[in-house]
Design a protein around this motif. Structure first.
Motif: not given
Ligand code: PMP
Ligand code: GLU
Length: 395
Positions: A257-271, A64-76
Motif C-alpha cells: 500500500a505504501r508503494a502504491c501511495n508513492k507511485m500514485q503521488g508521482q503519477v496522478t495524486s489523489g482521486a 482541494s487536492y486530496t490525500p494521495v491515498d484517499g480521505y481518512g474518513d473514506l479509508k475508514q
C-alpha cells in the motif's frame, strides 16, 4: 507502429472493450442503429443517496487536492466495508484509494513487477490485466481453462504454470468475462498450491463482488495463510453504477500500500474529491440498497441465456455472477457468411457489428480465442433485439 513513439506504447494493445465501444459510438454518429453489448457498464443511474452526497460535497466547497491515498474518513468507510462484507481486517495504512480499480491494478503492476517477472492469468481474464502487466515489464502467462470446467482454473494447472520467475497472479471472481464464481472450496484448493510458493503475490479483483447470483462471495485474503500476500481490489463502478466517477481501492499488505501511495503521488495524486465524498455514502450504506440492480441482472441473465439457446453453434456456460456471457462460437470458424469468411473470434465480432449492428467483444482480448463476450448490462428490450438480430445475421 510509430517510430516516434516509445516501444512501450507501440507494443501495447488498445483496450478491446474501449475500442469496440468507441467503434459503436462512431457508427451511431454515422446514423447506424447499433446496440452496444460490448462495454461492461451498468445502465442504471447512480442511486440518489450517492448523488446527494456528491451534491452536498460541492456545496460544502470540497475542491482541494486530496490525500494521495484517499480521505481518512473514506479509508475508514472502506475498512468498515471490508469488515462488514468480507470479514477482512485492514488498518488505514493498508488502504489506497485510486482513480478506478484500473489504476489500482496499474499501481500494483508498477510497484511489484521487475522486467521478466511472470504474471499468472487464469484465462479468460479481464482484458487489461495483460497489458497493465506488460507495460510494467512483466510477462503474462496465461493458464488455459475450458467451458467444461466452467472456465475455472484447477490447482494442477495452476501449479504447472508456476516457475522461479512467477511474481504475481491476477484473477477476478465473479469473473469478467466468464461470469464464473469460485466457491470457498475451489479457492482453498488454489490457496493450497500458492502457500507452497510464498513469494507469489495474489491480486484478487473483487469488483463484481455484489453481482453474484450463487453467493457467498469469498475473498482470497480471508484465508489466514494468504492474507499477508494477497491484495484485494474493489471499487464502486459496478455495484453502484458509478463507472464514470472513477473510484477504486485496495486493501493490501502495508509495504505494498505504501508503494502504491508513492507511485500514485508521482503519477496522478489523489482521486477526485467529490467522487470520494460520494463513495463514503455508497460504502456506508447496506448492500441491500442496491439489491434491485442485482435482481435485474439476474432476470436479464435468464433472458439472454434462453435467447442464446435458440442460436445454433453457440455453446454457453451458465455464468454465476458479473453481467457477461461468454459463448464459444468456434462452430462458425471457416464458414463464409454473406461473402465474409470467419477465421476467428475477432472476425466473428466484427461480422456481428457490421451485419447485425450489435457490438460485442472478441474473446481473443480476454485470452480465449474461441469465444466472444456479450454484456447484458443493457435493457431487456435491447437484449431481445440484439439477440434476434444476431440470430438473423447467422441464419
Ligand atoms: N476489474 C474488472 C474485472 C473490470 O471488469 C473492470 C472494468 N471496469 C475493472 C477492474 C476496472 O474498473 P474501474 O476502473 O472502473 O474501477
Ligand atoms: N470493465 C469494463 C469492461 O470490461 C469497462 C471497460 C474497461 O474499462 O475496459 O467492459
Amino acid at each position: 507502429m510509430n517510430p516516434k513513439l516509445s516501444n512501450r506504447v507501440n507494443q501495447m494493445a488498445t483496450s478491446a472493450t474501449l475500442a469496440m465501444a468507441a467503434k459503436a459510438r462512431e457508427l451511431r454518429e454515422q446514423g447506424k442503429d447499433i446496440i452496444g453489448l460490448s462495454l461492461g457498464e451498468p445502465d442504471f443511474t447512480v442511486p440518489d443517496f450517492v448523488k446527494n452526497a456528491a451534491i452536498q460535497a460541492v456545496q460544502d466547497d470540497y475542491h482541494s487536492y486530496t490525500p494521495v491515498d484517499g480521505y481518512g474518513d473514506l479509508k475508514q468507510a472502506i475498512i468498515t466495508k471490508f469488515q462488514r462484507d468480507n470479514e477482512l481486517t485492514y488498518n488505514p495504512a493498508q488502504i489506497v484509494v485510486s482513480t478506478g480499480a484500473k489504476q489500482s491494478l496499474a499501481n500494483l503492476a508498477q510497484v511489484l513487477l521487475n522486467p521478466g517477472d511472470e504474471v499468472l492469468l487464469p484465462a479468460p481474464y479481464w482484458v487489461s490485466y495483460s497489458d497493465i502487466s506488460k507495460v510494467a515489464g512483466g510477462v503474462p502467462v496465461e493458464i488455459p481453462t475450458s467451458i467444461e470446467s466452467d472456465f475455472k482454473v484447477t490447482p494442477e494447472a495452476l501449479e504447472a504454470s508456476i516457475t522461479e520467475k512467477t511474481k504475481m497472479m491476477i484473477y477476478s471472481s465473479p469473473c469478467n468475462p466468464s461470469g464464473s464464481v469460485y466457491s470457498k472450496e475451489e479457492l482453498r484448493a488454489l490457496a493450497d498450491v500458492l502457500v507452497k510458493y510464498p513469494d507469489i503475490i495474489v491480486v484478487s479483483d473483487e469488483i463484481y463482488e455484489h453481482i453474484n447470483f450463487t453467493g457467498p462471495h469469498v475473498s482470497m485474503a480471508g484465508f489466514d495463510d494468504m492474507y499477508d500476500r494477497t491484495v484485494t481490489v474493489n471499487g464502486v463502478s459496478k455495484a453502484f453504477s458509478m463507472t464514470g466517477w472513477r473510484i477504486g481501492y485496495i486493501g493490501a499488505p502495508e509495504y505494498i500500500a505504501r508503494a502504491c501511495n508513492k507511485m500514485q503521488g508521482q503519477v496522478t495524486s489523489g482521486a477526485n474529491c467529490i467522487a470520494q465524498r460520494a463513495t463514503i455514502a455508497a460504502l456506508e450504506t447496506s448492500p441491500s440498497a442496491i439489491q434491485y440492480m442485482i435482481d435485474a441482472f439476474r432476470e436479464r441473465r435468464t433472458l439472454i441465456l434462453g435467447l442464446l439457446k435458440e442460436i445454433p453453434g453457440f455453446k454457453t456456460n451458465e455464468p454465476e455472477g458479473a453481467f457477461y456471457v461468454f459463448p464459444d462460437i468456434s462452430h462458425y470458424f471457416g464458414k463464409t457468411l454473406r461473402g465474409k469468411t470467419i477465421i476467428n473470434a475477432s472476425d466473428f465480432a466484427l461480422y456481428l457489428l457490421e451485419e447485425a449492428n450489435v457490438a460485442t467483444v472478441t474473446g481473443q482480448a480476454f485470452g480465449d480465442p474461441n469465444c466472444i463476450r456479450i454484456s447484458y448490462a443493457a435493457s431487456e428490450e435491447d437484449i431481445k433485439q440484439a439477440i434476434s438480430r444476431i440470430r438473423e445475421a447467422l441464419a
